[in-house]
Design a protein around this motif. Structure first.
Motif, PDB file in Angstrom:
ATOM      1  N   GLY A  90       0.805  -1.216   0.000  1.00 61.31           N
ATOM      2  CA  GLY A  90       0.000   0.000   0.000  1.00 61.31           C
ATOM      3  C   GLY A  90       0.838   1.266   0.000  1.00 61.31           C
ATOM      4  N   GLU A  91       0.156   2.395  -0.066  1.00 59.18           N
ATOM      5  CA  GLU A  91       0.843   3.688  -0.158  1.00 59.18           C
ATOM      6  C   GLU A  91       1.599   4.043   1.118  1.00 59.18           C
ATOM      7  N   SER A  92       1.250   3.405   2.242  1.00 60.29           N
ATOM      8  CA  SER A  92       1.949   3.693   3.490  1.00 60.29           C
ATOM      9  C   SER A  92       3.325   3.044   3.554  1.00 60.29           C
ATOM     10  N   HIS A  93       3.577   2.052   2.686  1.00 59.54           N
ATOM     11  CA  HIS A  93       4.838   1.304   2.732  1.00 59.54           C
ATOM     12  C   HIS A  93       5.089   0.800   4.145  1.00 59.54           C
ATOM     13  N   ASP A  94       4.085   0.153   4.711  1.00 62.25           N
ATOM     14  CA  ASP A  94       4.126  -0.267   6.111  1.00 62.25           C
ATOM     15  C   ASP A  94       5.069  -1.445   6.301  1.00 62.25           C
ATOM     16  N   PHE A  95       5.966  -1.297   7.264  1.00 63.89           N
ATOM     17  CA  PHE A  95       6.999  -2.270   7.579  1.00 63.89           C
ATOM     18  C   PHE A  95       6.540  -3.080   8.779  1.00 63.89           C
ATOM     19  N   GLY A  96       6.571  -4.411   8.681  1.00 61.53           N
ATOM     20  CA  GLY A  96       6.104  -5.246   9.774  1.00 61.53           C
ATOM     21  C   GLY A  96       6.972  -6.468   9.963  1.00 61.53           C
ATOM     22  N   TYR A  97       6.858  -7.083  11.146  1.00 62.75           N
ATOM     23  CA  TYR A  97       7.710  -8.220  11.464  1.00 62.75           C
ATOM     24  C   TYR A  97       7.130  -9.014  12.617  1.00 62.75           C
ATOM     25  N   GLY A  98       7.573 -10.259  12.739  1.00 58.19           N
ATOM     26  CA  GLY A  98       7.197 -11.121  13.852  1.00 58.19           C
ATOM     27  C   GLY A  98       8.279 -12.163  14.038  1.00 58.19           C
ATOM     28  N   LEU A  99       8.392 -12.685  15.272  1.00 62.90           N
ATOM     29  CA  LEU A  99       9.473 -13.614  15.593  1.00 62.90           C
ATOM     30  C   LEU A  99       8.994 -14.636  16.606  1.00 62.90           C
ATOM     31  N   ARG A 100       9.470 -15.864  16.455  1.00 60.13           N
ATOM     32  CA  ARG A 100       9.164 -16.933  17.405  1.00 60.13           C
ATOM     33  C   ARG A 100       9.591 -16.511  18.815  1.00 60.13           C
TER      34      ARG A 100
END
Length: 199
Positions: A90-100
């Motif tokens: 999307g236009e927000s260029h949203d950065f996301g992540y998750g980890l065990r």
């Protein structure tokens, strides 16, 4: 750029997800954990089929597009996913992540995020944003460690969990336009404000 080229760091391999059983089983471990998913926009998955659907929709399908910055975070010793990281389309260029959860507090997400940001900079991405629940400050710490700056906070009735959340929005301008601030969250959620935080 397309199809998420593999990235290598000191400890990690960042690669595309596959639909193979080992990737699905690894993601089931992550996605089914209540604590890991507390601050994420979905409920924990209940079985392997739900984990497979999640991987298909949020990762595999993105690799068909022009840009597919969605990676499995793998330790070098076995190349099995222990987390994920990526950028929305999307236009927000949203950065996301998750980890065990058993790998928290070891700098793994920060290491992965720095590698992805380096790739985005090389590919001439202009900026990225990221948001975190105010009750999840460790996520904000990752954002600051990769150079992101706090911009504003906003209130959202978060779905599908249907809970009221205050999000903090961070941004990193990769093209030198230091004054740019993405306003989309303000426009969508008019209850916004600036907090006095160290960022």
């Amino acid at each position: 750029m397309s199809n998420s080229p593999q990235l290598i760091t000191d400890r990690l391999i960042l690669r595309k997800f596959t639909g193979e059983p080992e990737d699905i089983e690894a993601m089931f471990t992550i996605l089914s954990d209540i604590e890991t998913n507390r601050f994420l926009p979905w409920f924990p998955v209940k079985d392997l089929d739900e984990a497979r659907q999640h991987v298909q929709e949020r990762f595999l399908n993105t690799y068909n597009g022009e840009k597919g910055y969605r990676y499995a975070i793998c330790l070098k010793e076995d190349n099995i996913p222990v987390g994920y990281i990526g950028l929305s389309e999307g236009e927000s260029h949203d950065f996301g992540y998750g980890l065990r959860r058993d790998l928290w507090h070891r700098g793994i997400v920060t290491e992965a995020a720095k590698a992805v940001v380096q790739r985005l900079r090389a590919d001439k991405m202009d900026f990225i944003t990221a948001t975190h629940d105010v009750n999840n400050p460790r996520s904000g710490a990752v954002m600051r460690k990769i150079g992101m700056k706090y911009c504003y906070s906003y209130v959202e009735q978060w779905q599908p969990k249907n809970i009221r959340v205050i999000f903090r929005m961070y941004q990193l301008n990769l093209d030198g336009m230091t004054d740019r601030v993405y306003t989309g969250y303000k426009e969508n959620y008019p209850d916004y404000f600036i907090e006095n935080i160290d960022a």
